[in-house]
Scaffold this active site. Structure first.
Site, PDB file in Angstrom:
ATOM      1  N   GLY A  55      26.058   2.534  15.061  1.00  0.00           N
ATOM      2  CA  GLY A  55      25.565   3.509  16.027  1.00  0.00           C
ATOM      3  C   GLY A  55      24.917   4.727  15.397  1.00  0.00           C
ATOM      4  O   GLY A  55      24.885   5.797  16.007  1.00  0.00           O
ATOM      5  N   SER A  56      24.347   4.570  14.193  1.00  0.00           N
ATOM      6  CA  SER A  56      23.746   5.753  13.569  1.00  0.00           C
ATOM      7  C   SER A  56      22.497   6.204  14.323  1.00  0.00           C
ATOM      8  O   SER A  56      22.209   7.404  14.393  1.00  0.00           O
ATOM      9  CB  SER A  56      23.441   5.498  12.091  1.00  0.00           C
ATOM     10  OG  SER A  56      22.405   4.571  11.933  1.00  0.00           O
ATOM     11  N   ASN A  89      13.638  -0.118  22.899  1.00  0.00           N
ATOM     12  CA  ASN A  89      14.310  -0.725  21.752  1.00  0.00           C
ATOM     13  C   ASN A  89      13.714  -0.172  20.467  1.00  0.00           C
ATOM     14  O   ASN A  89      12.551   0.238  20.437  1.00  0.00           O
ATOM     15  CB  ASN A  89      14.128  -2.249  21.779  1.00  0.00           C
ATOM     16  CG  ASN A  89      14.870  -2.949  20.646  1.00  0.00           C
ATOM     17  OD1 ASN A  89      16.017  -2.614  20.350  1.00  0.00           O
ATOM     18  ND2 ASN A  89      14.230  -3.901  20.001  1.00  0.00           N
ATOM     19  N   HIS A 120      13.093  -1.429  16.486  1.00  0.00           N
ATOM     20  CA  HIS A 120      13.103  -2.635  15.659  1.00  0.00           C
ATOM     21  C   HIS A 120      12.654  -2.251  14.251  1.00  0.00           C
ATOM     22  O   HIS A 120      11.627  -1.595  14.088  1.00  0.00           O
ATOM     23  CB  HIS A 120      12.179  -3.692  16.251  1.00  0.00           C
ATOM     24  CG  HIS A 120      12.214  -4.964  15.476  1.00  0.00           C
ATOM     25  ND1 HIS A 120      13.283  -5.848  15.521  1.00  0.00           N
ATOM     26  CD2 HIS A 120      11.334  -5.492  14.592  1.00  0.00           C
ATOM     27  CE1 HIS A 120      13.049  -6.856  14.710  1.00  0.00           C
ATOM     28  NE2 HIS A 120      11.879  -6.667  14.129  1.00  0.00           N
ATOM     29  N   LEU A 172      11.341 -11.355  23.046  1.00  0.00           N
ATOM     30  CA  LEU A 172      12.113 -10.608  22.044  1.00  0.00           C
ATOM     31  C   LEU A 172      11.200  -9.840  21.081  1.00  0.00           C
ATOM     32  O   LEU A 172      10.281 -10.416  20.489  1.00  0.00           O
ATOM     33  CB  LEU A 172      12.988 -11.583  21.247  1.00  0.00           C
ATOM     34  CG  LEU A 172      13.863 -10.962  20.158  1.00  0.00           C
ATOM     35  CD1 LEU A 172      15.015 -10.183  20.780  1.00  0.00           C
ATOM     36  CD2 LEU A 172      14.392 -12.029  19.214  1.00  0.00           C
ATOM     37  N   GLN A 223      14.177   6.709   8.517  1.00  0.00           N
ATOM     38  CA  GLN A 223      13.015   6.975   9.387  1.00  0.00           C
ATOM     39  C   GLN A 223      13.310   6.620  10.845  1.00  0.00           C
ATOM     40  O   GLN A 223      12.787   7.266  11.761  1.00  0.00           O
ATOM     41  CB  GLN A 223      11.792   6.204   8.898  1.00  0.00           C
ATOM     42  CG  GLN A 223      11.244   6.728   7.597  1.00  0.00           C
ATOM     43  CD  GLN A 223      10.973   8.227   7.638  1.00  0.00           C
ATOM     44  OE1 GLN A 223      10.276   8.715   8.524  1.00  0.00           O
ATOM     45  NE2 GLN A 223      11.549   8.960   6.697  1.00  0.00           N
ATOM     46  N   GLU A 224      14.161   5.596  11.053  1.00  0.00           N
ATOM     47  CA  GLU A 224      14.579   5.264  12.424  1.00  0.00           C
ATOM     48  C   GLU A 224      15.201   6.496  13.082  1.00  0.00           C
ATOM     49  O   GLU A 224      14.962   6.787  14.254  1.00  0.00           O
ATOM     50  CB  GLU A 224      15.595   4.117  12.420  1.00  0.00           C
ATOM     51  CG  GLU A 224      15.027   2.794  11.948  1.00  0.00           C
ATOM     52  CD  GLU A 224      16.028   1.652  12.049  1.00  0.00           C
ATOM     53  OE1 GLU A 224      16.772   1.588  13.041  1.00  0.00           O
ATOM     54  OE2 GLU A 224      16.069   0.806  11.131  1.00  0.00           O
TER      55      GLU A 224
END
Ligand code: GRF
Length: 195
Positions: free
Chosen positions: A13-14, A112, A114, A149, A178-179
């Site tokens: 869950g970061s 989302n 990815h 997906l 970076q996310e």
């Protein structure tokens, strides 16, 4: 609150924590009327649940193993989500494939993240595949979820270099940092367009 956000996680869950921190630091409540209303996990042992609870955020667990079919799981998941009347549902390391019915229910308000530069490398093991393909750059994509997906309209991307000698773990860590910047920024953009 105008915008309740529900975040779905399966593990650490970061990304969820980065979104929660950004919501506070960047005053999403005042700027957008938005708050993270709940964190929902398909795994009871997801590390991120403790963080959410410590922040005073409602949590729920819907264990996918308790359900015989994807449809039954998704129906229970939707019930847990809808209890918080969200205008935005955020998948943050949520490792279940969702049914078309679930995706349709949240059409236009389901995001989302990815860990690749979509449309390259949908699916799993993105970092290993990028290294094996000899990519010089990797990256991360935030997109709207559609029935297919890891497809759907792209909201934002960040590019990360692949450096000589990178292992899968080293590249994954570089992308993940970076996310944590990209996802809050993309959500703030989504909220800003709906003020
Ligand atoms: C992230 O790399 C996300 O893009 C991927 O799974 C990882 C989840 O990490 N789908 P965390 O649970 O947010 O720490």
């Amino acid at each position: 609150m105008k915008h309740n956000i529900v975040i779905l996680i399966s593990g650490t869950g970061s990304n969820m924590a980065a979104i929660v921190r950004a919501a506070a630091a960047d005053r999403w409540a005042e700027r957008f009327g938005a708050r993270v209303a709940a964190v929902v996990s398909n795994k009871a042992d997801a590390g991120g649940l403790a963080f959410a609870q410590a922040q005073g955020i409602a949590t729920a667990v819907v264990p996918h193993r308790d359900f015989a079919t994807r449809e039954a799981f998704d129906a229970a998941l939707a019930e847990a989500i809808d209890a918080h009347a969200p205008s935005l549902v955020v998948l943050a390391g949520f490792m279940r494939i969702l049914t078309p019915g679930f995706v349709a229910r949240y059409e236009g308000r389901l995001l989302n993240i990815h860990p690749s530069l979509l449309p390259a490398f949908p699916g799993l093991h993105t970092h290993r595949r990028a290294i094996e393909a000899g990519c010089r750059v990797a990256g991360v994509t935030v997109h709207q979820v559609t029935a297919e997906l890891d497809h759907g309209p792209i909201l934002d991307q960040a590019v990360v270099p692949v450096l000589p000698g990178d292992t899968e773990a080293v590249l994954a860590a570089r992308v993940l940092s970076q996310e944590h910047r990209l996802y809050p920024r993309a959500i703030a953009g989504w909220l800003g367009a709906r003020r």
